[in-house]
Design an enzyme around this catalytic site. Structure first.
Site, mmCIF file in Angstrom:
data_model
loop_
_atom_site.group_PDB
_atom_site.id
_atom_site.type_symbol
_atom_site.label_atom_id
_atom_site.label_comp_id
_atom_site.label_asym_id
_atom_site.label_seq_id
_atom_site.Cartn_x
_atom_site.Cartn_y
_atom_site.Cartn_z
ATOM 1 N N LYS A 100 -10.346 -6.551 2.159
ATOM 2 C CA LYS A 100 -9.126 -5.752 2.265
ATOM 3 C C LYS A 100 -9.287 -4.440 1.495
ATOM 4 O O LYS A 100 -10.215 -4.303 0.686
ATOM 5 C CB LYS A 100 -7.944 -6.561 1.712
ATOM 6 C CG LYS A 100 -8.074 -6.923 0.233
ATOM 7 C CD LYS A 100 -7.031 -7.982 -0.170
ATOM 8 C CE LYS A 100 -7.169 -8.341 -1.638
ATOM 9 N NZ LYS A 100 -6.364 -9.541 -1.981
ATOM 10 N N ARG A 122 4.578 -15.586 -4.849
ATOM 11 C CA ARG A 122 4.400 -14.285 -4.222
ATOM 12 C C ARG A 122 4.579 -14.561 -2.737
ATOM 13 O O ARG A 122 5.693 -14.794 -2.306
ATOM 14 C CB ARG A 122 3.009 -13.740 -4.600
ATOM 15 C CG ARG A 122 2.872 -12.257 -4.418
ATOM 16 C CD ARG A 122 1.541 -11.739 -4.930
ATOM 17 N NE ARG A 122 0.392 -12.294 -4.235
ATOM 18 C CZ ARG A 122 -0.873 -11.944 -4.454
ATOM 19 N NH1 ARG A 122 -1.159 -11.045 -5.366
ATOM 20 N NH2 ARG A 122 -1.853 -12.485 -3.770
ATOM 21 N N TYR A 180 -4.891 19.232 -22.563
ATOM 22 C CA TYR A 180 -3.437 19.343 -22.449
ATOM 23 C C TYR A 180 -2.734 18.704 -23.637
ATOM 24 O O TYR A 180 -3.135 17.628 -24.084
ATOM 25 C CB TYR A 180 -2.953 18.652 -21.171
ATOM 26 C CG TYR A 180 -3.240 19.441 -19.911
ATOM 27 C CD1 TYR A 180 -2.827 20.762 -19.778
ATOM 28 C CD2 TYR A 180 -3.904 18.842 -18.851
ATOM 29 C CE1 TYR A 180 -3.084 21.470 -18.608
ATOM 30 C CE2 TYR A 180 -4.157 19.538 -17.679
ATOM 31 C CZ TYR A 180 -3.748 20.860 -17.565
ATOM 32 O OH TYR A 180 -4.004 21.541 -16.425
ATOM 33 N N MET A 219 -6.618 16.340 -13.944
ATOM 34 C CA MET A 219 -6.771 16.001 -12.529
ATOM 35 C C MET A 219 -8.231 16.030 -12.084
ATOM 36 O O MET A 219 -8.695 15.149 -11.378
ATOM 37 C CB MET A 219 -5.940 16.950 -11.657
ATOM 38 C CG MET A 219 -5.894 16.517 -10.208
ATOM 39 S SD MET A 219 -5.014 17.657 -9.122
ATOM 40 C CE MET A 219 -3.355 17.539 -9.736
HETATM 41 C C1 PLP Z 1 -7.107 -10.477 -2.700
HETATM 42 C C2 PLP Z 1 -7.043 -11.923 -2.409
HETATM 43 C C3 PLP Z 1 -8.200 -12.715 -2.514
HETATM 44 C C4 PLP Z 1 -9.480 -12.215 -3.143
HETATM 45 O O1 PLP Z 1 -9.309 -12.196 -4.533
HETATM 46 P P1 PLP Z 1 -10.507 -11.836 -5.536
HETATM 47 O O2 PLP Z 1 -9.942 -12.107 -6.872
HETATM 48 O O3 PLP Z 1 -10.815 -10.401 -5.317
HETATM 49 O O4 PLP Z 1 -11.652 -12.707 -5.193
HETATM 50 C C5 PLP Z 1 -8.139 -14.024 -2.067
HETATM 51 N N1 PLP Z 1 -6.978 -14.537 -1.579
HETATM 52 C C6 PLP Z 1 -5.835 -13.828 -1.509
HETATM 53 C C7 PLP Z 1 -4.601 -14.455 -0.981
HETATM 54 C C8 PLP Z 1 -5.827 -12.484 -1.931
HETATM 55 O O5 PLP Z 1 -4.689 -11.777 -1.883
#
Ligand code: PLP
Length: 389
Positions: free
Chosen positions: A42, A140, A262, A315
């Site tokens: 992802k 979640r 800054y 930046m």
């Molecule tokens: C992002 C995610 C993973 C992968 O998690 P990692 O800690 O990067 O291995 C697996 N399962 C779900 C549901 C996730 O949201």
């Protein structure tokens, strides 16, 4: 440092080792066998480039991928035409036609999603594949106990799908001593027992390090494949696969008592030498890595020596104190931001966040170079296959 790969126009260089990423996946796959090892790609493969990483993982033997969004689903399907692909964000309202068209399986995470996918299956007159996400305590995404009961009590609903996988997600897998791990594992078993038998998946990068009882049929690592080591319970079988570096634009002499950057938050305690480096928060270096006269922030490594960030990250620039350097530092040298001496975990810690956020923040400004072991590229395999008829 592969400075010859850096075009004169580029301020920073991101080197991504595709072979190491493939070896990391293979090491995790060997660790969890006979369970299957998938790959979470992802967010553009955690910011590192899905277009290069997905084909490299397919070549390494990965058959199951997880993405989050419908856009990522379309890209993943193009890059892995034969793979099984699951969408972790589930079914966003109205996104079903897209997922079905690309044969991407939504991980259904609420009753509303279950019913919308059922209705789509009916409308299309086909038994669509689905995965079910059940919540085991993360609160979640995922079906609650009462949701699972509702689904289980409606056999007609579940019959509209081919349930290919049941998943849940752990809250504290990085800490093997946290009792929440076993609580969630028990809850996962209780809840999935209410559903028809299907393949099961509980563990991501850290969860798979908790041992075989957490592996079930399929594990879903993301971070560890890219070399991340968040697990607190001991060594993992993966290695870093990434370096990031940026050009030094100038070395500046600063008199004692003068401030740098800054808001004048860093004051030279003596006559100092400051390296001005061409990377800032627009490149993905957190502004939280800024330092003040009494509070340490981030660090860089130049020609093998460490230098602390002096003052605010801005930046496009950071300023680092190289006063004590025993090696030479010059305009045009590269400052290592992530690399062998500076892990993504350390960079995360020094900016009040985690390595995951460091990875996914690295911006397009970095010139990206993908390196591979010479004998192992997909092109080589293609050639070999051709030669073998
Ligand atoms: C992002 C995610 C993973 C992968 O998690 P990692 O800690 O990067 O291995 C697996 N399962 C779900 C549901 C996730 O949201």
């Amino acid at each position: 440092m592969i400075i010859q790969n850096l075009p004169a126009s580029a301020t920073g260089l991101l080197t991504i080792d595709l072979s190491q990423i493939a070896r990391n996946w293979q090491a995790l796959a060997a660790l969890v066998a006979p369970a299957e090892c998938g790959a979470v790609v992802k967010a553009n493969a955690y910011g590192l480039g899905a277009d290069r990483i997905i084909p490299a993982l397919v070549f390494a033997g990965c058959r199951t991928f997880f993405i989050a969004t419908p856009d990522e689903a379309i890209e993943a399907r193009r890059l892995a035409p034969d793979a099984t692909i699951f969408a972790l964000d589930g079914l966003m309202p109205g996104a079903g036609e897209t997922l079905a068209a690309y044969s991407v399986i939504p991980v259904l995470s609420s009753l509303a999603e279950v019913y919308e996918w059922r209705d789509l299956a009916k409308a299309r007159g086909e038994k669509l594949a689905a995965a079910l996400h059940i919540d085991s305590g993360l609160n979640r995404l995922g079906l609650s106990l009462s949701d699972v009961r509702a689904v289980a009590d409606e056999p007609k609903c579940l019959n509209a799908f081919d349930v290919r996988l049941v998943i849940s997600h752990l809250a504290s897998a990085d800490d093997p001593l946290d009792p929440k791990n076993e609580q969630q594992r028990a809850a996962f078993d209780t809840l999935r027992a209410l559903l028809p038998k299907a393949r099961a998946s509980l563990a991501a990068s850290d969860g798979l390090m908790l041992g075989a009882p957490y592996h079930y049929d399929l594990v879903r690592p993301g971070y560890a494949i890219y070399g991340g080591q968040a697990f607190k319970g001991g060594a993992t079988p993966v290695r870093p696969a990434l370096t990031a570096a940026a050009r030094i634009l100038q070395i500046r002499k600063v008199a004692e008592g003068e401030t740098v950057g800054y808001a004048g938050r860093w004051k030279a305690p003596r006559k100092s030498k400051i390296a001005i480096i061409a990377a800032g928060y627009a490149d993905g270096l957190s502004r939280a890595a800024s330092s003040t006269w009494d509070e340490l922030g981030g660090a860089v490594r130049i020609n093998g020596e460490f230098a602390l960030i002096a003052g605010r990250v801005s930046m496009d620039l950071i300023t680092a104190d190289v006063t004590d350097f025993k090696v030479s530092v010059e305009r045009g040298d590269l400052a290592e931001i992530i690399g062998p001496g500076l892990s993504i975990e350390e960079v995360g810690q020094r900016s009040g966040t985690i390595g995951y956020e460091v990875l996914t923040s690295l911006s397009r400004r970095f010139h990206r170079v993908y390196v591979e072991d010479e004998t192992q590229t997909p092109e080589d395999k293609h050639l070999k296959d051709k030669q073998n008829g």
